[in-house]
Design an enzyme around this catalytic site. Sequence first.
Site, short mmCIF file in Angstrom:
data_model
loop_
_atom_site.label_atom_id
_atom_site.label_comp_id
_atom_site.label_asym_id
_atom_site.label_seq_id
_atom_site.Cartn_x
_atom_site.Cartn_y
_atom_site.Cartn_z
N TYR A 129 0.87 -1.29 0.04
CA TYR A 129 0.08 -0.06 -0.06
C TYR A 129 1.02 1.31 -0.02
O TYR A 129 0.63 2.03 -0.84
CB TYR A 129 -0.95 0.02 1.36
CG TYR A 129 -1.82 1.07 1.23
CD1 TYR A 129 -3.24 0.68 0.61
CD2 TYR A 129 -1.89 2.64 1.41
CE1 TYR A 129 -4.17 1.83 0.55
CE2 TYR A 129 -2.86 3.28 1.41
CZ TYR A 129 -3.86 3.09 1.15
OH TYR A 129 -4.77 4.04 1.02
N PHE B 257 -6.56 20.03 -24.68
CA PHE B 257 -7.19 18.95 -24.78
C PHE B 257 -8.60 19.06 -24.13
O PHE B 257 -9.01 19.63 -23.42
CB PHE B 257 -6.44 17.88 -24.21
CG PHE B 257 -6.94 16.49 -24.50
CD1 PHE B 257 -7.18 15.89 -25.69
CD2 PHE B 257 -7.30 15.56 -23.52
CE1 PHE B 257 -7.85 14.62 -26.16
CE2 PHE B 257 -7.89 14.35 -23.80
CZ PHE B 257 -7.99 13.83 -25.06
N ASP B 258 -9.66 18.14 -24.68
CA ASP B 258 -10.88 18.29 -24.12
C ASP B 258 -11.19 17.99 -22.56
O ASP B 258 -11.75 18.94 -21.88
CB ASP B 258 -11.81 17.32 -24.98
CG ASP B 258 -11.64 15.76 -25.09
OD1 ASP B 258 -10.53 15.59 -24.56
OD2 ASP B 258 -12.16 14.91 -25.34
N ASP C 244 1.31 19.52 -21.03
CA ASP C 244 0.51 18.49 -21.02
C ASP C 244 1.24 17.68 -22.13
O ASP C 244 1.28 17.77 -23.21
CB ASP C 244 -1.00 18.86 -21.56
CG ASP C 244 -1.98 17.66 -21.87
OD1 ASP C 244 -1.71 16.79 -21.69
OD2 ASP C 244 -3.00 18.14 -22.15
N ALA D 104 1.21 13.86 -22.81
CA ALA D 104 0.73 12.68 -23.32
C ALA D 104 1.59 12.08 -24.42
O ALA D 104 2.11 10.97 -24.43
CB ALA D 104 -0.67 12.76 -23.87
N LYS E 108 -0.73 7.02 -23.52
CA LYS E 108 -0.17 7.27 -24.86
C LYS E 108 1.23 6.98 -24.91
O LYS E 108 1.70 5.88 -24.81
CB LYS E 108 -0.21 8.91 -25.09
CG LYS E 108 -1.64 9.20 -25.49
CD LYS E 108 -2.98 8.97 -24.54
CE LYS E 108 -4.19 9.58 -24.86
NZ LYS E 108 -4.38 11.01 -23.96
N HIS F 89 -19.24 14.43 -26.54
CA HIS F 89 -18.99 13.46 -27.46
C HIS F 89 -19.14 12.25 -26.85
O HIS F 89 -19.62 11.45 -27.67
CB HIS F 89 -17.95 14.07 -28.12
CG HIS F 89 -16.49 13.78 -27.11
ND1 HIS F 89 -16.35 14.69 -25.98
CD2 HIS F 89 -15.69 12.88 -26.90
CE1 HIS F 89 -15.15 14.30 -25.49
NE2 HIS F 89 -14.79 13.40 -26.05
C1 LIG Z 1 -5.53 11.60 -23.62
C2 LIG Z 1 -4.97 13.01 -22.92
C3 LIG Z 1 -5.44 13.62 -21.93
C4 LIG Z 1 -6.14 13.07 -20.84
O1 LIG Z 1 -5.51 11.66 -20.50
P1 LIG Z 1 -6.21 10.56 -20.03
O2 LIG Z 1 -5.37 9.27 -19.82
O3 LIG Z 1 -7.37 10.10 -21.14
O4 LIG Z 1 -7.17 10.62 -18.92
C5 LIG Z 1 -4.97 14.80 -21.64
N1 LIG Z 1 -4.11 15.47 -22.66
C6 LIG Z 1 -3.89 15.31 -23.61
C7 LIG Z 1 -3.02 16.02 -24.91
C8 LIG Z 1 -4.21 13.78 -24.08
O5 LIG Z 1 -4.13 13.30 -25.25
#
Ligand SMILES: *Cc1c(COP(=O)(O)O)cnc(C)c1O
Length: 460
Positions: free
Chosen positions: A72, A124-125, A214, A216, A257, A449
């Site tokens: 843990y 990103f969304d 950000d 990813a 990603k 979406h």
């Molecule tokens: C996928 C993504 C996110 C969110 O990540 P999740 O693992 O899907 O929650 C944030 N920013 C970008 C650029 C992404 O491609």
Amino acid sequence: MELPFAESWRIKMVEHIRKSTKEERLQWLRDAHYNVFQLRAEQVYIDLLTDSGTGAMSDRQWAAMMTGDESYAGARSFYRMKDTITRITGFEYVVPTHQGRAAENVVFSHLVHEGDIVPGNSHFDTTKGHIESRKAFAVDCTVDEAKDTALDYPFKGNVDISKLRRVLEADADKVPFIIVTITNNTAGGQPVSMQNLKEVRALADEFGKRVIFDSARFAENAYFIKIRENGYSDKTIKEIVREMFSLADGMTMSAKKDALVNMGGFFATRHADWYEGAKRFVIPFEGYLTYGGMNGRDMEALAVGLDENTEFDNLHSRIHQVEYLAAKLDEYGIPYQRPAGGHALFIDASRILTHVPKEEFPAQTLTVELYLEAGIRGCEIGYILADRDPVTRENRFDGLDLMRLAIPRRTYTDNHMNVVAAALKNVYDRRESITRGVRIVWESELMRHFTVRLAPAGQE
Ligand SMILES: *Cc1c(COP(=O)(O)O)cnc(C)c1O
């Protein structure tokens, strides 16, 4: 003769997939309210919905999972992951979370407040969602070149420095941080140049602001810097990655990603105060500080994945496949966001379904047509994804209306890409006959979406 390209891996395990009939797909699509997120994966032949968490792990990652420490608190697996992240990014503090949006939630809960402004490049969304749900504003400062899908420009993900300057000059006191998305997913998986990252850093310093990446697809971004930017061709991906992150104060990461895992994420930073702030939210929302929603075995796989995917050969194999599909589309004259992005092709629906009015969502219509054609699942990155303006509640029609074909890492072969290209060509060839799109029957207020219910426009 020069030897042709081939992937830097071979296949050790396979998963069967199944074709369907057009009649089956028509029924399934009705049941799914014309929203491909609502389909069952088994109803899909080639799934290009997303490259998020859908890649194939390596034998080394699977082997590492067996060594997971499920304690843990203080698990060895956490420290292995943390040390890898620190080595690759330079960030000392690491907060694990179950995925990328959870990292956003934890960090933004600490930093974003009502009335704030968070400038960036095509947020990103989920990032936009986490900003707007806190009654703050995401201001898009992407370069205008990104809006012209036909334009070949090497770094369409870039931040427009003069747009960012205007935001800071007008409202610096309302800006908690600047966020730069690498690669710029929403603008088409387009990279941000090192030069641009340096300019953002300089501007941030001028106004005393911090910068979050950000991240990813940071490794794909580094690949493009190596290939496209002067002065980087002799540097390793890991060297470029270190230089990129030296220009940021912290990063949110969707490990689904570029860390090559099916689930996972983290926040990392060089600042103790940000770490302390994030800690207050990770414990109630994600879990204790040394797992944050991940299993020990997941953290092991994540560490190995980060190392593997910051090697040139692995990235080259991946991006070569995206370019392979792009070359097919070129052959057929199908318009997409040029040049090909790192993880996906973004098909320009507004230049294909020219008879479908924007109020009937051309990119969503194209997504539906491609599924009906061959059971291929793409994803709308357009007017539906853009949600409504939080103030006026009007649909936002000012951005691009694209259908994304995201390619999972190490999952499909180039033969699958041939099928995708042929199916899209068939839709393209009958584009003149597609005159009506879809209408919204039901939608949620935020990130609509995923759950929106649609029906063919002009039908009861
Ligand atoms: C996928 C993504 C996110 C969110 O990540 P999740 O693992 O899907 O929650 C944030 N920013 C970008 C650029 C992404 O491609």
